[in-house]
Design a protein around this motif. Structure first.
Motif, PDB file in Angstrom:
ATOM      1  N   PRO A  56      11.813   4.493  -5.106  1.00 28.93           N
ATOM      2  CA  PRO A  56      10.796   3.830  -5.927  1.00 28.93           C
ATOM      3  C   PRO A  56      10.089   2.735  -5.124  1.00 28.93           C
ATOM      4  O   PRO A  56      10.733   1.962  -4.409  1.00 28.93           O
ATOM      5  N   CYS A  57       8.778   2.678  -5.241  1.00 26.38           N
ATOM      6  CA  CYS A  57       7.970   1.728  -4.467  1.00 26.38           C
ATOM      7  C   CYS A  57       6.866   1.129  -5.339  1.00 26.38           C
ATOM      8  O   CYS A  57       6.429   1.728  -6.323  1.00 26.38           O
ATOM      9  N   LEU A  58       6.399  -0.034  -4.918  1.00 28.89           N
ATOM     10  CA  LEU A  58       5.191  -0.642  -5.463  1.00 28.89           C
ATOM     11  C   LEU A  58       4.178  -0.762  -4.330  1.00 28.89           C
ATOM     12  O   LEU A  58       4.549  -1.053  -3.188  1.00 28.89           O
ATOM     13  N   LEU A  59       2.920  -0.557  -4.633  1.00 34.09           N
ATOM     14  CA  LEU A  59       1.858  -0.728  -3.644  1.00 34.09           C
ATOM     15  C   LEU A  59       1.372  -2.172  -3.705  1.00 34.09           C
ATOM     16  O   LEU A  59       1.002  -2.668  -4.772  1.00 34.09           O
ATOM     17  N   ASP A 107       2.366  -1.704   1.980  1.00 32.49           N
ATOM     18  CA  ASP A 107       1.009  -2.158   2.243  1.00 32.49           C
ATOM     19  C   ASP A 107       0.230  -1.255   3.197  1.00 32.49           C
ATOM     20  O   ASP A 107      -0.814  -1.649   3.709  1.00 32.49           O
ATOM     21  N   SER A 108       0.732  -0.045   3.430  1.00 35.84           N
ATOM     22  CA  SER A 108      -0.012   0.904   4.270  1.00 35.84           C
ATOM     23  C   SER A 108       0.478   2.322   4.016  1.00 35.84           C
ATOM     24  O   SER A 108       1.628   2.535   3.580  1.00 35.84           O
ATOM     25  N   ASP A 129      -7.382   5.541  -1.624  1.00 34.88           N
ATOM     26  CA  ASP A 129      -7.152   6.555  -0.591  1.00 34.88           C
ATOM     27  C   ASP A 129      -5.685   6.987  -0.546  1.00 34.88           C
ATOM     28  O   ASP A 129      -5.385   8.146  -0.224  1.00 34.88           O
ATOM     29  N   ILE A 130      -4.778   6.071  -0.852  1.00 37.66           N
ATOM     30  CA  ILE A 130      -3.357   6.423  -0.870  1.00 37.66           C
ATOM     31  C   ILE A 130      -3.022   7.228  -2.118  1.00 37.66           C
ATOM     32  O   ILE A 130      -2.431   8.309  -2.046  1.00 37.66           O
ATOM     33  N   PHE A 176      -0.148  -9.948   3.294  1.00 41.49           N
ATOM     34  CA  PHE A 176      -0.370  -8.518   3.467  1.00 41.49           C
ATOM     35  C   PHE A 176      -0.907  -7.899   2.171  1.00 41.49           C
ATOM     36  O   PHE A 176      -0.831  -8.495   1.108  1.00 41.49           O
ATOM     37  N   GLY A 177      -1.413  -6.673   2.295  1.00 42.34           N
ATOM     38  CA  GLY A 177      -1.813  -5.958   1.097  1.00 42.34           C
ATOM     39  C   GLY A 177      -3.007  -5.049   1.311  1.00 42.34           C
ATOM     40  O   GLY A 177      -3.773  -5.187   2.270  1.00 42.34           O
ATOM     41  N   LEU A 178      -3.167  -4.118   0.395  1.00 47.97           N
ATOM     42  CA  LEU A 178      -4.248  -3.141   0.426  1.00 47.97           C
ATOM     43  C   LEU A 178      -5.461  -3.668  -0.320  1.00 47.97           C
ATOM     44  O   LEU A 178      -5.325  -4.455  -1.266  1.00 47.97           O
ATOM     45  N   ASP A 179      -6.651  -3.200   0.070  1.00 55.61           N
ATOM     46  CA  ASP A 179      -7.816  -3.451  -0.769  1.00 55.61           C
ATOM     47  C   ASP A 179      -7.985  -2.248  -1.707  1.00 55.61           C
ATOM     48  O   ASP A 179      -7.225  -1.276  -1.635  1.00 55.61           O
ATOM     49  N   GLU A 180      -8.988  -2.305  -2.576  1.00 56.65           N
ATOM     50  CA  GLU A 180      -9.142  -1.241  -3.580  1.00 56.65           C
ATOM     51  C   GLU A 180      -9.371   0.125  -2.944  1.00 56.65           C
ATOM     52  O   GLU A 180      -8.832   1.132  -3.411  1.00 56.65           O
ATOM     53  N   LYS A 181     -10.175   0.167  -1.909  1.00 54.34           N
ATOM     54  CA  LYS A 181     -10.471   1.454  -1.260  1.00 54.34           C
ATOM     55  C   LYS A 181      -9.212   2.049  -0.648  1.00 54.34           C
ATOM     56  O   LYS A 181      -8.937   3.254  -0.802  1.00 54.34           O
ATOM     57  N   GLU A 182      -8.427   1.214   0.045  1.00 52.90           N
ATOM     58  CA  GLU A 182      -7.182   1.692   0.652  1.00 52.90           C
ATOM     59  C   GLU A 182      -6.210   2.168  -0.425  1.00 52.90           C
ATOM     60  O   GLU A 182      -5.505   3.169  -0.244  1.00 52.90           O
ATOM     61  N   LEU A 183      -6.176   1.458  -1.544  1.00 51.46           N
ATOM     62  CA  LEU A 183      -5.314   1.850  -2.662  1.00 51.46           C
ATOM     63  C   LEU A 183      -5.703   3.228  -3.183  1.00 51.46           C
ATOM     64  O   LEU A 183      -4.848   4.105  -3.367  1.00 51.46           O
TER      65      LEU A 183
END
Length: 227
Positions: A110-113, A90-91, A133-134, A124-131
Motif C-alpha cells: 500500500p502506498c500514498l502518492l 514521489d516518482s 501521468d502516474i 519532495f512531491g509530484l505536481d498535478e501533471k506528474e500525478l
C-alpha cells in the motif's frame, strides 16, 4: 506531561474525527514506542529505513509501520516484507521499484502518492501533471504489487495559518477531484495524509484521514538516540 498523558489529550481531539493518528517515532527508542503502544497506539511512523528495520523486530508484531520519510529506491527491499503503508511515493521510478520488490516477496504494498503543496522547494512531491501521468499512465497497468491508497502532502513550515489552510485545501480538492474519475484497479482514493504536530488542527479541519504526530506525543526529538 509524559507520553500517556499527551496521548490522552490527543485522543480527546481525535474522538470526533474519522482520522488515523500515526505516532512519529523517528529518533525515539523502543522503550518510548512501547509506552505509546501500551497507551493504545498501533500505528507508528519512521522516516529512515535503517531505523525502521532496527526497531521493528524489537517491538510487538501487531504494530503497523508507516514509512513517512523520503524513500530511496535502493532501500525499498528492506521494508517491503512488513511495511503497512509507504506515505511518500514521489516518482514513477520509486513506484516501479516498490512494485518490483513487492513481486519478489509476493506482497501488494500500500502506498500514498506525495504531492508538492508547500512553498519550500526542498520538500519532495509530484505536481498535478506528474500525478496524472502516474495514475493513468501505461506503466500502471503492469504494476500488480502496489496499491495506491490516496495522497499525502506536507504544508509549508510557517506561522501563517492561512498559508497552511490554503495548501491543505488545495490537496483536499485535488483528492476529491480524482475520486470522481474512473481509476485503474491499482488505485483507491481512500486516504489523505496531511498534518503534523504543528498544523494537525488545520489538517483535520481540511479533511485529513491520517495525521503524523511526533513531538506532541514524544516530546522534542533526540537525534543522538536511534535505537
Amino acid at each position: 506531561m509524559g507520553i500517556k498523558e499527551n496521548l490522552e489529550q490527543l485522543k480527546i481531539t481525535f474522538k470526533k474525527q474519522d482520522c488515523l493518528l500515526v505516532a512519529v517515532s523517528k529518533t525515539k527508542p523502543p522503550g518510548a514506542i512501547k509506552e505509546a503502544y501500551e497507551a493504545g497506539i498501533r500505528d507508528f511512523g519512521e522516516n529512515k529505513v535503517q531505523e525502521l528495520v532496527e526497531k521493528a523486530p524489537q517491538l510487538p508484531k501487531d504494530i503497523r509501520w508507516h514509512m513517512i520519510g523520503h524513500l530511496q529506491r535502493n532501500k525499498v527491499k528492506h521494508i517491503v516484507p512488513f511495511v503497512y503503508l509507504i506515505h511518500g511515493v514521489d516518482s514513477l521510478r520509486l513506484l516501479k521499484q516498490i512494485n518490483k520488490e513487492g513481486e519478489k516477496v509476493k506482497r501488494v504494498i500500500p502506498c500514498l502518492l506525495q504531492i508538492h503543496i508547500a512553498k519550500e522547494e526542498s520538500k519532495f512531491g509530484l505536481d498535478e501533471k506528474e500525478l496524472e501521468d502516474i495514475i493513468w499512465g501505461k506503466e500502471m497497468q503492469h504494476m500488480e504489487f502496489i496499491k495506491i491508497k490516496g495522497l499525502m502532502g506536507m504544508a509549508t513550515n510557517t506561522d501563517n495559518p492561512e498559508t497552511v489552510r490554503k495548501e491543505f485545501g488545495y490537496l483536499k480538492s485535488l483528492f476529491e477531484e480524482i475520486k470522481t474519475k474512473a481509476l485503474p484497479k491499482q488505485v483507491e482514493m481512500e486516504e489523505l495524509s496531511m498534518g503534523m504536530s504543528g498544523d494537525y488542527p488545520l489538517a483535520l479541519e481540511a479533511g485529513s484521514t491520517i495525521v503524523r504526530i511526533g513531538s506532541a506525543i514524544f516530546g522534542a526529538r533526540n537525534y543522538n538516540q536511534t535505537s
